[in-house]
Design an enzyme around this catalytic site. Structure first.
Site, PDB file in Angstrom:
ATOM      1  CE  LYS A  80      -3.877   1.898   2.711  1.00  0.00           C
ATOM      2  NZ  LYS A  80      -4.756   1.621   3.873  1.00  0.00           N
ATOM      3  CB  SER A 133      -7.263   4.200   2.999  1.00  0.00           C
ATOM      4  OG  SER A 133      -6.635   3.458   4.034  1.00  0.00           O
ATOM      5  CB  SER A 165      -8.219   1.454   5.893  1.00  0.00           C
ATOM      6  OG  SER A 165      -8.565   2.786   6.162  1.00  0.00           O
TER       7      SER A 165
END
Length: 489
Positions: free
Chosen positions: A96, A171, A195
């Site tokens: 990520k 996210s 997330s």
């Protein structure tokens, strides 16, 4: 950052190069092939590079690629004998874009860092690479991970492959979409207010928020920050357990990190553990939920009864969750981003500015109240798990929404006060320190995925994963991904 395609001969001359059928294999099956020498890490990188070229332009999951670095790492790994290349044996992993990878563009989704290339990797990345993971890409994320819709001014929005007009949530949206489209077998994510769990729900894959300390990472801003944790994402529960095994373990750089357990999570999943009594809650008593999502998740939870598990409707008292999370999240943003507000305010998105300013306004009295609320809610949750093995809820209160909507402003007639309140069903679980995952459990009438949040007592990942595997078998949704991106209906 995209590199031109490169082709090379396979170290096994009789194997085809870039066999695209591999994208449909499970991660566990691919690692088995790696250990047997039936494929090499370089083969897998070839497969991924071709697949990314074919589909990622439609969804924007992996905006930064680092195949040269990955192939260099793979070649070094292949100097070791097969079977001695770590738990992941050369399995490619995207990281990520909030997490540093040495020598690779790491933007955090912010224009402030659009040219940032760190010299040192996060402890998490070092740990994964030591376990035989090969980093080949960075997955897209909203600016600083703020907001459960993956878009930013550096790379633009990530689109949901089930309907490219829809959000992938966030996210960890890029990671979830990479899994759903076959540009990853396993993926790294992180989770503060859902997330990992929200994008898993929106994209029809599995994402796990582990217990605090289960996955070591490099501390930033404060040693004891613990609202956010790092965790695994995958297409099925066995693969998820495999990646959690590779990610878990203590590290001296992270004082909160936990030692590895004597029994692997993958063994726990395959051991067939079964919960005796589970609770389902439509809303945890704190949030509206779209009626269709509630119906799908309730029906899925009730399927536990097919295996003789007692299913009841119940939840712990989490009534203070909204006030508590709002304060503690704002404080976290102030700790970690106040310097950026002072120096780069014009380059921050409005939601991030709001979060930081909310944190800077906090009094010690408000912080004391929020911490006391968290302690009380956690104590009540521990008591709840003395009766129930698992708690089941919707993972997200709505189905995937239009990608141009920055967040969910209203649900089932309830208008939210801010851009994070719609995430209460997941951030309440964050506050009480429990591991939680999102498991695909069905589809809306329009064909969009819905996830079931499954929660266990703190440090209960093994029984949680075993229970998730059981329900996954009952529901029969394993194997619905990867898919080619689908245009709007």
């Amino acid at each position: 950052m995209t590199e031109p395609p490169a082709r090379r001969r396979n170290e096994r001359e009789n194997l085809p190069v870039a066999d695209q059928s591999l994208i449909r294999e499970t991660a566990c099956a691919v690692v088995d092939k790696l250990n047997k020498g039936e494929v090499t890490p370089l083969d897998l990188l070839d497969v991924l590079e071709k697949r990314i070229a074919d589909v990622d332009g439609k969804v924007n999951a992996l905006p930064t690629l680092c195949f040269d670095r990955a192939r260099k790492h793979a070649n070094e790994l292949m100097k070791r004998p097969k079977g001695e290349r770590g738990l992941l044996a050369g399995m490619p992993i995207p990281i990520k874009d909030l997490t540093n990878v040495a020598g690779v563009l790491t933007t955090q989704g912010s224009p402030i860092y659009r040219d940032n290339i760190p010299a040192k990797s996060d402890v998490l990345v070092e740990h994964l690479e030591a376990a035989g993971g090969v980093v080949y890409a960075k997955s897209n994320t909203p600016e600083f991970g703020a907001g459960a819709n993956t878009f930013n001014e550096v790379f633009g929005p990530t689109r949901n492959p089930w309907d490219t007009s829809r959000s992938a949530a966030g996210s960890s949206g890029g990671a979830a979409v990479a899994l759903a489209t076959g540009t990853a077998w396993l993926a790294h994510g992180s989770d503060m207010g859902g997330s990992l769990r929200n994008p898993a729900s929106f994209c029809g894959i599995v994402g796990l928020r582990p217990s605090i300390g289960r996955v070591a990472h490099t501390p930033a801003a404060a040693i004891d920050r613990n609202l956010g944790v790092q965790g695994p994402m995958a297409r099925n529960v066995e693969d998820l357990a495999l990646l959690l095994d590779a990610m878990s373990g203590e590290h001296p750089a992270d004082p909160l990190s936990l030692p590895k357990l004597p029994t692997s999570f993958l063994s726990a999943v395959r051991g067939g553990g079964k919960p005796k009594r589970v609770a389902y809650s439509r809303d945890l008593g704190i949030t509206p939920v779209d009626p269709e999502v509630a119906a799908i998740t309730r029906k899925a939870a009730q399927r536990f009864a097919d295996a003789g598990v007692i299913v009841e409707e119940a939840h712990p008292d989490l009534s203070e969750a909204h006030e508590c999370f709002h304060v503690l999240r704002a404080f976290d943003f102030a700790l970690s981003k106040a310097a950026l507000l002072r120096a780069k305010r014009d380059q921050l998105k409005p939601e991030v500015i709001w979060n930081i300013e909310e944190g800077l306004k906090l009094s010690v009295e408000k912080l004391e109240r929020a911490e006391a609320q968290r302690v009380a809610m956690t104590a009540r949750t521990l008591e709840f798990f003395e009766k129930y093995d698992l708690l089941l809820t919707p993972a997200t209160i709505v189905a995937p929404f239009p990608v141009e909507n920055r967040y969910v402003a209203e649900c089932d007639g309830k208008k939210f006060d801010n851009y994070v309140e719609w995430l209460g069903i997941v951030y309440a679980i964050t506050l009480v320190c429990c591991p939680a995952l999102s498991l695909p459990c069905g589809f809306t009438a329009s064909g969009l995925p819905v996830g079931l949040q499954m929660v266990s007592a703190p440090r209960g990942e093994a029984p949680l994963l075993a229970g998730a595997r059981m329900l996954e078998d009952i529901l029969g949704v394993r194997g619905s991904t990867p898919i080619d991106p689908r245009p709007p209906k």
